[in-house]
Design an enzyme around this catalytic site. Structure first.
Site, PDB file in Angstrom:
ATOM      1  N   LYS A  42      89.007 145.727  30.539  1.00 48.98           N
ATOM      2  CA  LYS A  42      89.431 144.358  30.204  1.00 48.98           C
ATOM      3  C   LYS A  42      89.924 144.379  28.766  1.00 48.98           C
ATOM      4  CE  LYS A  42      85.932 141.571  32.432  1.00 48.98           C
ATOM      5  NZ  LYS A  42      84.843 140.673  32.071  1.00 48.98           N
ATOM      6  N   ARG A  91      76.100 129.820  37.095  1.00 44.74           N
ATOM      7  CA  ARG A  91      76.749 128.513  36.926  1.00 44.74           C
ATOM      8  C   ARG A  91      77.028 127.922  38.298  1.00 44.74           C
ATOM      9  NH1 ARG A  91      80.991 131.290  33.064  1.00 44.74           N
ATOM     10  NH2 ARG A  91      80.350 132.940  34.491  1.00 44.74           N
TER      11      ARG A  91
HETATM   12  P1  ADP Z   1      80.371 138.937  32.204  1.00 48.07           P
HETATM   13  O1  ADP Z   1      81.735 139.509  31.920  1.00 48.07           O
HETATM   14  O2  ADP Z   1      79.298 139.973  32.393  1.00 48.07           O
HETATM   15  O3  ADP Z   1      80.333 137.866  33.249  1.00 48.07           O
HETATM   16  P2  ADP Z   1      80.005 136.832  30.256  1.00 48.07           P
HETATM   17  O4  ADP Z   1      80.009 136.992  28.778  1.00 48.07           O
HETATM   18  O5  ADP Z   1      81.076 136.019  30.856  1.00 48.07           O
HETATM   19  O6  ADP Z   1      79.975 138.306  30.795  1.00 48.07           O
HETATM   20  O7  ADP Z   1      78.608 136.238  30.712  1.00 48.07           O
HETATM   21  C1  ADP Z   1      77.381 136.847  30.407  1.00 48.07           C
HETATM   22  C2  ADP Z   1      76.277 136.169  31.191  1.00 48.07           C
HETATM   23  O8  ADP Z   1      76.169 134.800  30.782  1.00 48.07           O
HETATM   24  C3  ADP Z   1      76.510 136.099  32.698  1.00 48.07           C
HETATM   25  O9  ADP Z   1      75.269 136.208  33.344  1.00 48.07           O
HETATM   26  C4  ADP Z   1      77.100 134.737  32.921  1.00 48.07           C
HETATM   27  O10 ADP Z   1      76.843 134.254  34.215  1.00 48.07           O
HETATM   28  C5  ADP Z   1      76.313 133.939  31.883  1.00 48.07           C
HETATM   29  N1  ADP Z   1      77.048 132.735  31.480  1.00 48.07           N
HETATM   30  C6  ADP Z   1      78.329 132.641  31.067  1.00 48.07           C
HETATM   31  N2  ADP Z   1      78.667 131.357  30.796  1.00 48.07           N
HETATM   32  C7  ADP Z   1      77.558 130.608  31.065  1.00 48.07           C
HETATM   33  C8  ADP Z   1      77.259 129.201  31.031  1.00 48.07           C
HETATM   34  N3  ADP Z   1      78.190 128.317  30.702  1.00 48.07           N
HETATM   35  N4  ADP Z   1      76.017 128.812  31.379  1.00 48.07           N
HETATM   36  C9  ADP Z   1      75.102 129.728  31.757  1.00 48.07           C
HETATM   37  N5  ADP Z   1      75.322 131.046  31.835  1.00 48.07           N
HETATM   38  C10 ADP Z   1      76.519 131.501  31.498  1.00 48.07           C
END
Ligand code: ADP
Length: 163
Positions: A42, A91
């Site tokens: 990515k 989510r």
């Molecule tokens: P990934 O690329 O592993 O999904 P992210 O940085 O997008 O990494 O997310 C890391 C973790 O945080 C994941 O478990 C994701 O589901 C959670 N997460 C992301 N955004 C939110 C949110 N708005 N509320 C709760 N959990 C979240």
């Protein structure tokens, strides 16, 4: 026994949704290691160093939270750190299938590692790092979505790319 949990992700950049999970989880686990994925495939907006720095800055008030980065398989990093609990946020339903896939393969590869899911705060259930980047790109308000240091960092990024 509550122990140490690993909270892995890209955090490109950290949002109020991530911080909400971290705050709540820091009351449950003795220690949480945020594990920032160095992902060659990515193309992130923020460098690994920037993502780590922003997380460190915004979790300063959580004494049992530390931030590290890792490459390769998450389970290898967890084993290296002697951690057998992994924390993920859930989510909308759309997260479910992906998380099920990852958790199943991780279970096959490392039976001793358990994954724990926390439901997102309903205010943040549609909040993602990608949405934040999309909104910030067009100079719209992100102050309800990310902590202040991230807001500033986003402004700097997009101003630079414009100029
Ligand atoms: P990934 O690329 O592993 O999904 P992210 O940085 O997008 O990494 O997310 C890391 C973790 O945080 C994941 O478990 C994701 O589901 C959670 N997460 C992301 N955004 C939110 C949110 N708005 N509320 C709760 N959990 C979240």
């Amino acid at each position: 026994m509550t122990g140490i949990a690993l909270y892995p992700g890209s955090f490109d950049p950290v949002t109020l949704g991530h911080l909400d999970i971290l705050k709540r989880a820091s009351n449950v686990f003795d220690e949480i290691i945020v594990a920032v994925l160095h992902n060659g495939e990515k193309k992130p907006l923020f460098t690994l160093e920037e993502r780590v720095t922003l997380l460190k800055e915004t979790t300063q008030d959580l004494p049992n939270v530390t931030v590290e980065s890792f490459g390769g398989l998450m389970i290898d990093f967890a084993r290296k750190r002697g951690v057998n609990a992994v924390l993920r946020g859930l989510r909308a339903v759309s997260d479910f299938e992906y998380e099920l896939k990852i958790t199943s393969i991780n279970k096959k590869l490392a039976e001793e590692i358990e994954t724990f899911f926390m439901m997102s705060n309903s205010n943040y259930s549609f909040l993602s790092s990608s949405i934040v980047k999309e909104v910030a790109k067009y100079n719209a308000q992100v102050s309800d979505l990310v902590p202040e240091p991230v807001e500033r960092a986003l402004k700097a990024k997009f101003q630079k790319s414009e100029g």
